[in-house]
Motif scaffolding. Sequence first.
Motif, PDB file in Angstrom:
ATOM      1  N   PHE A 254       0.877  -1.169   0.000  1.00 59.57           N
ATOM      2  CA  PHE A 254       0.000   0.000   0.000  1.00 59.57           C
ATOM      3  C   PHE A 254       0.915   1.220   0.000  1.00 59.57           C
ATOM      4  CE2 PHE A 254      -4.465   1.190   0.777  1.00 59.57           C
ATOM      5  CZ  PHE A 254      -4.309   2.561   0.824  1.00 59.57           C
ATOM      6  N   ILE A 255       1.007   1.898  -1.149  1.00 53.60           N
ATOM      7  CA  ILE A 255       1.987   2.960  -1.349  1.00 53.60           C
ATOM      8  C   ILE A 255       1.279   4.298  -1.534  1.00 53.60           C
ATOM      9  CG2 ILE A 255       3.807   3.832  -2.880  1.00 53.60           C
ATOM     10  CD1 ILE A 255       4.449   0.918  -3.556  1.00 53.60           C
ATOM     11  N   VAL A 256       1.775   5.322  -0.853  1.00 58.07           N
ATOM     12  CA  VAL A 256       1.250   6.677  -0.991  1.00 58.07           C
ATOM     13  C   VAL A 256       2.387   7.579  -1.459  1.00 58.07           C
ATOM     14  CG1 VAL A 256       0.099   8.611   0.149  1.00 58.07           C
ATOM     15  CG2 VAL A 256      -0.386   6.257   0.893  1.00 58.07           C
ATOM     16  N   PHE A 257       2.266   8.128  -2.671  1.00 59.42           N
ATOM     17  CA  PHE A 257       3.236   9.094  -3.165  1.00 59.42           C
ATOM     18  C   PHE A 257       2.846  10.474  -2.662  1.00 59.42           C
ATOM     19  CE2 PHE A 257       4.101   5.749  -6.295  1.00 59.42           C
ATOM     20  CZ  PHE A 257       5.486   5.783  -6.348  1.00 59.42           C
ATOM     21  N   THR A 258       3.787  11.142  -2.004  1.00 57.99           N
ATOM     22  CA  THR A 258       3.505  12.420  -1.357  1.00 57.99           C
ATOM     23  C   THR A 258       4.494  13.490  -1.812  1.00 57.99           C
ATOM     24  OG1 THR A 258       4.978  12.114   0.544  1.00 57.99           O
ATOM     25  CG2 THR A 258       2.776  11.146   0.701  1.00 57.99           C
ATOM     26  N   SER A 259       4.163  14.723  -1.517  1.00 59.36           N
ATOM     27  CA  SER A 259       5.096  15.847  -1.618  1.00 59.36           C
ATOM     28  C   SER A 259       4.655  16.886  -0.610  1.00 59.36           C
ATOM     29  CB  SER A 259       5.113  16.458  -3.020  1.00 59.36           C
ATOM     30  OG  SER A 259       5.873  17.666  -3.011  1.00 59.36           O
ATOM     31  N   GLN A 260       5.538  17.214   0.312  1.00 62.88           N
ATOM     32  CA  GLN A 260       5.187  18.188   1.341  1.00 62.88           C
ATOM     33  C   GLN A 260       5.027  19.594   0.770  1.00 62.88           C
ATOM     34  OE1 GLN A 260       7.835  17.815   4.736  1.00 62.88           O
ATOM     35  NE2 GLN A 260       7.785  15.587   4.604  1.00 62.88           N
ATOM     36  N   SER A 261       5.499  19.797  -0.465  1.00 62.19           N
ATOM     37  CA  SER A 261       5.354  21.110  -1.097  1.00 62.19           C
ATOM     38  C   SER A 261       4.303  21.091  -2.209  1.00 62.19           C
ATOM     39  CB  SER A 261       6.708  21.584  -1.643  1.00 62.19           C
ATOM     40  OG  SER A 261       7.289  20.608  -2.487  1.00 62.19           O
ATOM     41  N   ASP A 289       0.262   2.882  12.992  1.00 61.39           N
ATOM     42  CA  ASP A 289      -0.387   1.587  13.182  1.00 61.39           C
ATOM     43  C   ASP A 289      -0.897   0.984  11.883  1.00 61.39           C
ATOM     44  OD1 ASP A 289      -2.185   3.714  13.024  1.00 61.39           O
ATOM     45  OD2 ASP A 289      -3.769   2.611  14.064  1.00 61.39           O
ATOM     46  N   LEU A 290      -0.624   1.630  10.746  1.00 56.77           N
ATOM     47  CA  LEU A 290      -1.085   1.138   9.453  1.00 56.77           C
ATOM     48  C   LEU A 290       0.106   0.667   8.628  1.00 56.77           C
ATOM     49  CD1 LEU A 290      -3.623   3.967   8.534  1.00 56.77           C
ATOM     50  CD2 LEU A 290      -4.123   1.753   9.597  1.00 56.77           C
ATOM     51  N   LYS A 291      -0.067  -0.426   7.912  1.00 55.19           N
ATOM     52  CA  LYS A 291       1.016  -0.941   7.080  1.00 55.19           C
ATOM     53  C   LYS A 291       0.972  -0.226   5.729  1.00 55.19           C
ATOM     54  CE  LYS A 291       3.465  -5.091   5.703  1.00 55.19           C
ATOM     55  NZ  LYS A 291       3.461  -6.581   5.641  1.00 55.19           N
ATOM     56  N   VAL A 292       1.626   0.930   5.672  1.00 58.13           N
ATOM     57  CA  VAL A 292       1.661   1.751   4.472  1.00 58.13           C
ATOM     58  C   VAL A 292       3.089   2.240   4.251  1.00 58.13           C
ATOM     59  CG1 VAL A 292      -0.739   2.488   4.707  1.00 58.13           C
ATOM     60  CG2 VAL A 292       1.085   3.867   5.722  1.00 58.13           C
ATOM     61  N   THR A 293       3.395   2.538   2.994  1.00 56.38           N
ATOM     62  CA  THR A 293       4.692   3.111   2.637  1.00 56.38           C
ATOM     63  C   THR A 293       4.461   4.452   1.977  1.00 56.38           C
ATOM     64  OG1 THR A 293       5.695   0.924   2.310  1.00 56.38           O
ATOM     65  CG2 THR A 293       6.802   2.815   1.294  1.00 56.38           C
ATOM     66  N   LEU A 294       5.016   5.514   2.561  1.00 53.07           N
ATOM     67  CA  LEU A 294       4.943   6.858   1.992  1.00 53.07           C
ATOM     68  C   LEU A 294       6.238   7.134   1.235  1.00 53.07           C
ATOM     69  CD1 LEU A 294       2.674   6.977   4.156  1.00 53.07           C
ATOM     70  CD2 LEU A 294       3.316   9.361   4.535  1.00 53.07           C
ATOM     71  N   ILE A 295       6.124   7.526  -0.026  1.00 53.59           N
ATOM     72  CA  ILE A 295       7.295   7.858  -0.833  1.00 53.59           C
ATOM     73  C   ILE A 295       7.233   9.341  -1.150  1.00 53.59           C
ATOM     74  CG2 ILE A 295       8.552   7.409  -2.962  1.00 53.59           C
ATOM     75  CD1 ILE A 295       7.458   4.590  -2.973  1.00 53.59           C
ATOM     76  N   ASP A 296       8.151  10.108  -0.558  1.00 57.37           N
ATOM     77  CA  ASP A 296       8.169  11.565  -0.685  1.00 57.37           C
ATOM     78  C   ASP A 296       8.895  11.953  -1.968  1.00 57.37           C
ATOM     79  OD1 ASP A 296       8.504  14.292  -0.474  1.00 57.37           O
ATOM     80  OD2 ASP A 296       8.995  14.256   1.659  1.00 57.37           O
TER      81      ASP A 296
END
Length: 368
Positions: A254-261, A289-296
């Motif tokens: 479960f992958i979440v692609f993020t950008s803080q900007s 507590d969630l099995k997730v991967t955030l890719i910044d």
Amino acid sequence: MRKIVLVVLIVLGACSPRAELAGGALPDARVIPVFVGSTRVPDPATGDFADVGRNETLTLGRYDVAIPPEHRPGTLTVPTPGKTPDPRKDFLLAGSQIYPGPAAFRSDLARRIAANHGEAVVFVHGYNTNFAEGLYRFAQMSADFGLPGATVHYAWPSRAQVMGYAYDQDSALFARDGLTALLRMVRDAGARRIVLVGHSMGGFLTMEALRQLSIAGDRTTLDRIGAVILISPDIDTDLFRIEAHRIGRLPQPFIVFTSQSDKALNISAHMRGESARLGNLHDISRLADLKVTLIDTARFDTQGGHFNVANSPELIRLLRNWSGLARVLAGEQASHRDPFASVVLSVQNATQIVLNPIEKIGTAIDAH
């Protein structure tokens, strides 16, 4: 206050250019068949999908999208009203059809899935997206990443207008049943592994559909979903948490692609009095507590940072060559010694990876 809201919506609406469907593809063009399920209203004149109106019936079709020979990764050049299409530069249609019913759709899709080793990728577009834009964008991503599997697009009824943000939020809720129905059709067409991809508000719709499958007790469909990828999801973090808990065992990876900007999500959060949306979250402990991967992907920001995965040629190149992503997709832990990541932070079940631009890692990409 109205002027502030207008500016907010204009920024949020800068996800993709306006586009229209057009034919005229070159005979030898590379063609990607995209199967479509839509809850947009069909245009009575063309049979294609109008950009205004919700349809309670799921309409099913197939659109063969020609990739222009001069296409470069990270770009999307499309025909627009009043412009003569250029088949060497523009994404165009090589053919299309609307199916008379689910049986014909499943039959054609089953052949495509079988030819792709039982895999399918389902894409859910974001806010302020007309039908042509969502279709062409998915074809572009499929071409740029060499996506494995049959390509299936869920075209939910965005109003495709800058001032349609509230309408689109309602439409995303309206479209939940259509997405769950489409996922079941993909399952019944023989997909053994479904990769579910949602962008922006499409990430919110994706989570709602997974929640509905869980509430219905449909583990058969949920267990076919072999990966979920949310790109810049426009979701309240607390809402995401409660959705995830209701889903139960999250599909993995479960992958979440993020950008803080991400400018659009920064404004979306500010408008709601929040510090961040899920797609620009900086405090990974909120998901511990969630099995997730955030890719910044902030170091690859382009066009406001709201769709780096599709808009940054450098990021596309990195992701295509990054063996660490392959390991994450296979369910393995990210390595703290990965040359592509400047930071790998784990907090209980959640992992956050901050990616490095290619020039920062020298020749590492060529060595992999």
